[in-house]
Scaffold this motif. Sequence first.
Motif, mmCIF file in Angstrom:
data_model
loop_
_atom_site.group_PDB
_atom_site.id
_atom_site.type_symbol
_atom_site.label_atom_id
_atom_site.label_comp_id
_atom_site.label_asym_id
_atom_site.label_seq_id
_atom_site.Cartn_x
_atom_site.Cartn_y
_atom_site.Cartn_z
ATOM 1 N N SER A 75 3.124 10.961 -2.969
ATOM 2 C CA SER A 75 3.387 10.197 -1.857
ATOM 3 C C SER A 75 4.357 10.930 -0.935
ATOM 4 C CB SER A 75 3.453 8.758 -2.033
ATOM 5 O OG SER A 75 4.250 8.071 -0.911
ATOM 6 N N LYS A 76 4.282 10.533 0.480
ATOM 7 C CA LYS A 76 5.258 11.245 1.190
ATOM 8 C C LYS A 76 6.638 10.645 0.925
ATOM 9 C CE LYS A 76 2.233 12.324 5.152
ATOM 10 N NZ LYS A 76 1.840 11.760 6.312
ATOM 11 N N GLY B 202 7.594 12.812 -6.417
ATOM 12 C CA GLY B 202 6.311 13.503 -6.025
ATOM 13 C C GLY B 202 6.689 14.136 -4.997
ATOM 14 N N ARG B 203 7.920 13.989 -4.070
ATOM 15 C CA ARG B 203 8.014 14.669 -3.036
ATOM 16 C C ARG B 203 9.522 15.115 -2.906
ATOM 17 N NH1 ARG B 203 7.698 13.832 2.711
ATOM 18 N NH2 ARG B 203 8.715 15.840 3.733
ATOM 19 N N PHE C 201 6.488 7.227 9.979
ATOM 20 C CA PHE C 201 6.564 5.785 9.136
ATOM 21 C C PHE C 201 6.825 5.919 7.898
ATOM 22 C CE2 PHE C 201 3.902 4.545 12.955
ATOM 23 C CZ PHE C 201 4.731 3.420 13.322
ATOM 24 N N ALA C 202 6.678 6.750 6.946
ATOM 25 C CA ALA C 202 6.789 7.071 5.922
ATOM 26 C C ALA C 202 8.352 7.226 5.398
ATOM 27 C CB ALA C 202 5.941 8.058 5.035
ATOM 28 N N LYS D 91 0.809 -1.057 0.131
ATOM 29 C CA LYS D 91 -0.020 0.029 0.040
ATOM 30 C C LYS D 91 0.921 1.220 -0.053
ATOM 31 C CE LYS D 91 -4.017 1.028 -0.487
ATOM 32 N NZ LYS D 91 -5.163 0.486 -1.216
ATOM 33 N N SER D 92 2.147 1.165 0.502
ATOM 34 C CA SER D 92 2.950 2.375 0.457
ATOM 35 C C SER D 92 4.355 1.966 0.084
ATOM 36 C CB SER D 92 2.757 2.848 2.187
ATOM 37 O OG SER D 92 3.408 2.055 2.840
ATOM 38 N N TYR D 93 5.116 3.125 -0.091
ATOM 39 C CA TYR D 93 6.407 2.951 -0.296
ATOM 40 C C TYR D 93 7.102 2.682 0.855
ATOM 41 C CZ TYR D 93 5.720 6.234 -4.125
ATOM 42 O OH TYR D 93 5.314 6.865 -5.556
ATOM 43 N N ALA D 94 6.938 3.016 2.105
ATOM 44 C CA ALA D 94 7.468 2.247 3.210
ATOM 45 C C ALA D 94 7.188 0.986 3.354
ATOM 46 C CB ALA D 94 6.918 3.182 4.520
#
Lengths: 290, 508
Positions: free
Chosen positions: A143-144, A149-150, B466-467, A66-69
């Motif tokens: 995304s963060k 994009g960041r 967390f990110a 779901k996320s980069y992390a």
Amino acid sequence: MIREMFKKFLLSAVVLLGTAVAAHAETFVFTAIPDEDETRLKTRFEKVATYLSDKLGVEVKYIPVKSYAAAVTAFRNDQVQLAWFGGLSGVRARKLVPGSQAIAQGEEDKAFETFFIAHNSTGLKPAASLPKEIAGKTFTFGSKGSTSGRLMPEYFIRQAFQDAPEKVFSRVGFSGDHSRTIALVQSGAFEVGAVNFKVWENEMKAGKIDPAKVSVIWKTPAYPDYNWSIRGDADKRFGAGFTEKVKTALLEMKDPDLLSSFPRASFIPASNSDYQPILDVGQKIGLLDE
Amino acid sequence: MTTSTAINGPSAAVPQRSPLLRASLGFFLLAVCLLLVADIEITTRDPWLELGRLALGIVTPDFFAVEDLAQALFNTIAFAIVGVVLGSSFGFVLALSFHHRAVRVFCAVIRAVHELFWGLIFLQVFGLTPLTAVLAIAIPYAGIFAKVFSEILEESDPAPLKSLPSGTGTISAFLYARLPDALSHFKTYTLYRLECALRSSAVLGFVGLPTIGFHLESAFAQGGYSEAAALLILFYVIIATIRVWARRQLVPFYILVSLIFLPWGGSISMSHVATFFTHDIVPYPLRVAETFDATTLSALWAWMTDLFAGQALPGIVSTVVLTQIALVGTGMLTLLFFPLISPKFFGTVGRNIGHVALVVIRSTPEYILTLILLLLWGPSMLPAIVALALHNGAIIGHLIGRHTETMGLRPDHAKGLNLYFYEVTPRIYPQFLAFLFYRWEVIMRETAILGILGITTLGFYIDSAFADLRFDRALFLIAITALLNLGIDALSRRIRARLRLKSRLDAV
């Protein structure tokens, strides 16, 4: 009766965990950062898994994240051994897994760009440098944890204004992914946004962008981005020369249908040192600890 | 029926105000002031455009667009069941020793951290495994179960205990005199918690676990409203039929099926677990320090103050602002909602419509409601305020509405608005405030997690940490969030005591 049940319960738990671990050792698992349209991820990437499986002679599985992390964490915890990362997430992941290496990148990733896009009601015009008039507007990143994009847009904003984005803009948001950034700026929810140029071009081709509503106002200088990274213990786990085999398989991927999942024209070799600029920028703006 | 003499009967120009009214007015005025400074802008250019597409999606649900739909539904239910079984078992054990202060504090701390934050923590430790989801539900729920179970035991009828012959052993006394009375309450409460766990399980998908939330998030993000509608409809069906399928005799069967069919694939490495606790969450200056000396200490101090001033403090301010506005919003909507299902105001047909409306609103996790409203109105506090008020208003409105069913009225009672304003509302008011104050801490916990959606409450900064894979910062901020929750919980207890509000918690 209850004791019987409990016994069975424990037994099946042990057996299941055992088989899971055993099965895991033979399967080569990969993931990809969720950077754009997240629906049908499985359909898209399972084709890639089949391709790799044929080339490598081992079972290959894709798991969606779901996320980069989450992609980085899965790589670190050995739940995946190979991942399609962004520049920043790749640097983070390789820092956490000793011996891991970037083995390939998209042809476009040598010189990747971020597009600053604006809703046309802002009256902002395309310019050769970041237009100063964007100050005070509402702005969305992707995304963060995104590079295009960041990380890079924040770097260029800080360079141009000598200040943090929260100080430059009246409102700063994180859309979550590049498709969403385009949608939000197009709908006017945000006046300005920063987007991965490949996703922009792709969505433009697909007719999802209305040029009467949103357009590109600035293109950043080029920087290295996405990469395939593999864990350092891959050869030990899957046999000598396995890393090289994976690399060859990726470089030989020619089917446009498979490549469109990324979306890239083709893959070319890459190495960890290619991403030094990303590491430097990350540390400079404080997204990475020294 | 709890009554308060101060607000009963016509107040013929009595200048003296009841403490209940004073408290209500105080909270109301505070919320109005906060509303003036809060960010409640509608930023989308055309808020109705998206609503049209959403409405179209709702009437054209697409049940075939979602990949792995069956597995996602199964995971959602299985995580919830296993989580509740574990949570209630540990909660029961903890409840038995709840008279120890250490146990009470421990339970308060584990339930002060929202299941979504537990989920984010365990994701780093155990990765995308069912264990992550199950623990994320079981741990905070154990804290809640312990508190409620101990309250139920405390309130259980003392008569059987007195009739025991002297010399009865403690265990026998507990099993034969105290437990039987409490057991039916335990069952009702556990069933209610299962419904909450289904919502928690669904929402855990938003941070990556393979439940229906995973697909809901993707669907909403891409504007796939037909797909989202299908997922929500299935979710409502699962919740609405909970009494049919959630039977105690079936629990062992469900657990077995969960163990077999949950995707346990992927090993958990103990060395990673150890690394997380001994390295990752250690504040950065300590982690890189060679020796523990004055320089390290000052670096640690700088790290903490930077984090506190730059992230925790602004996070706390927005969390509190949003919580207070949402609390008052919840109260106002509750007063609006409860007549919808009350026999004092509507006939059978009207009430049934009211029931359906309230069930749908309260079954939708506030996290998802906020996400939908964010799509319609753009980023600000407004979507969160409305979502929290709707969700919690529907929950308390339902309880109050049910409460009015047994309320006796004089044969010549007033009707319509007069009945509402001069009889029913004053009579339910103490009960209403008690529920609202109980819900205060829940609303704050929810407010914090809504930060993950981009509203700058504490959750926003936690999600960012967390990110950035900075677990030391994440843990520090989660600890602050937990402290804030404990503070609100204590404040709420004091206010309830001061106002002499009493009600059973198990209804909330």
